[in-house]
Structures are given as C-alpha cells and as structure tokens.
Motif scaffolding. Sequence first.
Motif, PDB file in Angstrom:
ATOM      1  N   ASN A   1       0.800  -1.227   0.000  1.00  0.00           N
ATOM      2  CA  ASN A   1       0.000   0.000   0.000  1.00  0.00           C
ATOM      3  C   ASN A   1       0.835   1.281   0.000  1.00  0.00           C
ATOM      4  O   ASN A   1       0.278   2.359  -0.177  1.00  0.00           O
ATOM      5  CB  ASN A   1      -0.996   0.003   1.165  1.00  0.00           C
ATOM      6  CG  ASN A   1      -0.308  -0.090   2.513  1.00  0.00           C
ATOM      7  OD1 ASN A   1       0.865  -0.423   2.600  1.00  0.00           O
ATOM      8  ND2 ASN A   1      -1.036   0.185   3.568  1.00  0.00           N
ATOM      9  N   CYS A   2       2.167   1.183   0.154  1.00  0.00           N
ATOM     10  CA  CYS A   2       3.017   2.390   0.196  1.00  0.00           C
ATOM     11  C   CYS A   2       4.071   2.461  -0.898  1.00  0.00           C
ATOM     12  O   CYS A   2       4.395   3.546  -1.368  1.00  0.00           O
ATOM     13  CB  CYS A   2       3.716   2.482   1.547  1.00  0.00           C
ATOM     14  SG  CYS A   2       2.609   2.781   2.933  1.00  0.00           S
TER      15      CYS A   2
ATOM     16  N   ARG B   1       8.017   5.235  -4.058  1.00  0.00           N
ATOM     17  CA  ARG B   1       6.802   5.560  -3.302  1.00  0.00           C
ATOM     18  C   ARG B   1       5.632   5.584  -4.260  1.00  0.00           C
ATOM     19  O   ARG B   1       5.721   6.167  -5.339  1.00  0.00           O
ATOM     20  CB  ARG B   1       6.925   6.933  -2.648  1.00  0.00           C
ATOM     21  CG  ARG B   1       7.769   6.945  -1.410  1.00  0.00           C
ATOM     22  CD  ARG B   1       7.783   8.280  -0.760  1.00  0.00           C
ATOM     23  NE  ARG B   1       6.462   8.923  -0.854  1.00  0.00           N
ATOM     24  CZ  ARG B   1       6.179  10.114  -0.371  1.00  0.00           C
ATOM     25  NH1 ARG B   1       7.103  10.812   0.213  1.00  0.00           N
ATOM     26  NH2 ARG B   1       4.976  10.626  -0.487  1.00  0.00           N
ATOM     27  N   LYS B   2       4.532   4.978  -3.866  1.00  0.00           N
ATOM     28  CA  LYS B   2       3.352   4.995  -4.738  1.00  0.00           C
ATOM     29  C   LYS B   2       2.800   6.409  -4.864  1.00  0.00           C
ATOM     30  O   LYS B   2       2.415   6.829  -5.950  1.00  0.00           O
ATOM     31  CB  LYS B   2       2.272   4.072  -4.184  1.00  0.00           C
ATOM     32  CG  LYS B   2       2.503   2.625  -4.498  1.00  0.00           C
ATOM     33  CD  LYS B   2       1.355   1.813  -3.968  1.00  0.00           C
ATOM     34  CE  LYS B   2       1.093   0.631  -4.845  1.00  0.00           C
ATOM     35  NZ  LYS B   2      -0.013  -0.176  -4.326  1.00  0.00           N
ATOM     36  N   GLU B   3       2.797   7.110  -3.768  1.00  0.00           N
ATOM     37  CA  GLU B   3       2.322   8.496  -3.780  1.00  0.00           C
ATOM     38  C   GLU B   3       3.403   9.364  -4.415  1.00  0.00           C
ATOM     39  O   GLU B   3       4.489   9.526  -3.883  1.00  0.00           O
ATOM     40  CB  GLU B   3       2.047   8.971  -2.359  1.00  0.00           C
ATOM     41  CG  GLU B   3       1.469  10.355  -2.264  1.00  0.00           C
ATOM     42  CD  GLU B   3       1.221  10.761  -0.819  1.00  0.00           C
ATOM     43  OE1 GLU B   3       1.637  11.871  -0.460  1.00  0.00           O
ATOM     44  OE2 GLU B   3       0.646   9.955  -0.067  1.00  0.00           O
ATOM     45  N   GLY B   4       3.124   9.895  -5.569  1.00  0.00           N
ATOM     46  CA  GLY B   4       4.084  10.746  -6.260  1.00  0.00           C
ATOM     47  C   GLY B   4       5.066  10.016  -7.142  1.00  0.00           C
ATOM     48  O   GLY B   4       5.869  10.635  -7.822  1.00  0.00           O
ATOM     49  N   GLU B   5       5.045   8.669  -7.131  1.00  0.00           N
ATOM     50  CA  GLU B   5       5.948   7.854  -7.941  1.00  0.00           C
ATOM     51  C   GLU B   5       7.393   8.315  -7.819  1.00  0.00           C
ATOM     52  O   GLU B   5       8.126   8.424  -8.804  1.00  0.00           O
ATOM     53  CB  GLU B   5       5.483   7.835  -9.401  1.00  0.00           C
ATOM     54  CG  GLU B   5       4.127   7.207  -9.568  1.00  0.00           C
ATOM     55  CD  GLU B   5       3.687   7.113 -11.010  1.00  0.00           C
ATOM     56  OE1 GLU B   5       4.364   7.646 -11.900  1.00  0.00           O
ATOM     57  OE2 GLU B   5       2.638   6.483 -11.230  1.00  0.00           O
ATOM     58  N   GLU B   6       7.815   8.552  -6.607  1.00  0.00           N
ATOM     59  CA  GLU B   6       9.161   9.058  -6.327  1.00  0.00           C
ATOM     60  C   GLU B   6      10.105   7.909  -5.989  1.00  0.00           C
ATOM     61  O   GLU B   6       9.831   7.124  -5.083  1.00  0.00           O
ATOM     62  CB  GLU B   6       9.081  10.027  -5.145  1.00  0.00           C
ATOM     63  CG  GLU B   6      10.399  10.544  -4.680  1.00  0.00           C
ATOM     64  CD  GLU B   6      10.271  11.375  -3.405  1.00  0.00           C
ATOM     65  OE1 GLU B   6      11.300  11.950  -3.010  1.00  0.00           O
ATOM     66  OE2 GLU B   6       9.183  11.428  -2.811  1.00  0.00           O
TER      67      GLU B   6
END
Length: 183
Positions: A5-6, A67-72
């Motif tokens: 999930n992260c 990171r899934k959020e922001g694809e960083e």
Amino acid sequence: MLDDNCIRLRALERSDLIALHQWENISRWWRTSSTLAPYSLRNVMDYLASYDADPFHSGQLRLIIERKEGEEPVGFVELYDVEVRHRRANVGILIAPSHQRRHMASRALRLLEGYCGKHLMLRQLLAYVPADNLPSLSLFEREGYVRVATLPEWLTADGSWIDATVWQKFLVTPTVSNQPIDQ
C-alpha cells in the motif's frame, strides 16, 4: 506488480539516471562495495543501457523502490551473485538518506523475498552487513534473517578494518537430507 500500500518495486528506467548517479556517489556507502572512485553520469548511463534484468543470465537484479504516492524513487534493492543451481542469492538494499527510518527497507525486503520465493524459486537469501551498521543489522534481524557468521576484518574503510556479518533467511523451510553426498 511488486507492491504494497506504500511502495512498489519496479524495473530500472532511463529516468532513474540522476537518482542512481547520486546514490552511487555517496562515498560513505562505498565501503560495503568494491567502489573506489565516483561514477560519472556516462558510467551510470552506460550501465542503464546495457543492464540485463534476467537474474539467472546476468547473476543480478536491481529494482527501484518507489513511493506509490508521487511515484518518487527512494532507493533500490538488488540481488547479486544469483546462484541458479543452489537457488540462492545475496541481497543488498539502499534507501536514500532523506527517506530512511520510514520502514521502506522492511517493505522492500518483504516484497523482494516474495518475488524471489514465488517467481524465481530461490530457496534462500544472504546479506553481508558491516558489523558497525546498526540500522542494517536491525533490519535483517527484524525481518527474520539469522546471523550465521562473522567475517573478521572483511571490509576496510578509512584505514581501519571492519568485521562483516553474514545473515541468512530461508524462503522455504529447509529440508535435511541424511543421504551421504557421494551417493
């Protein structure tokens, strides 16, 4: 897909050039590898262009931790010295300094272990960790690796020698054979 999930683990892309260049040139991390000099952008570009992602052919696999959020991209996890016959590999992990202490290494290691057991059919993973690298020692112990050896004065840095610890994790329950080797 290799994700939770992260984070996700994904293949190397050309867009990773700058991040890989920065990470490979953090000189305090060189003591755990054979790196002796900085990598140029050209060196990293050539590596990306010639990278063979088949771990059984090339003996290695490097995956970006993103990171899934922001694809960083926040680091990478790698298999090296992949041993086809004996179904084992060494594992290494790097998390960018700005993303450490957020459990990303644990998450990435668990995803990699699942991939190794289910898809690559590896039986075990090994990690060589400097005896003074407390965060990495803690990571591998927390994730169920067993310390199986200490290699005295295995690594050198800044004119001094450092022991390396060897950590092992079976991805499946080991079986014990009572058959003599020569039969």
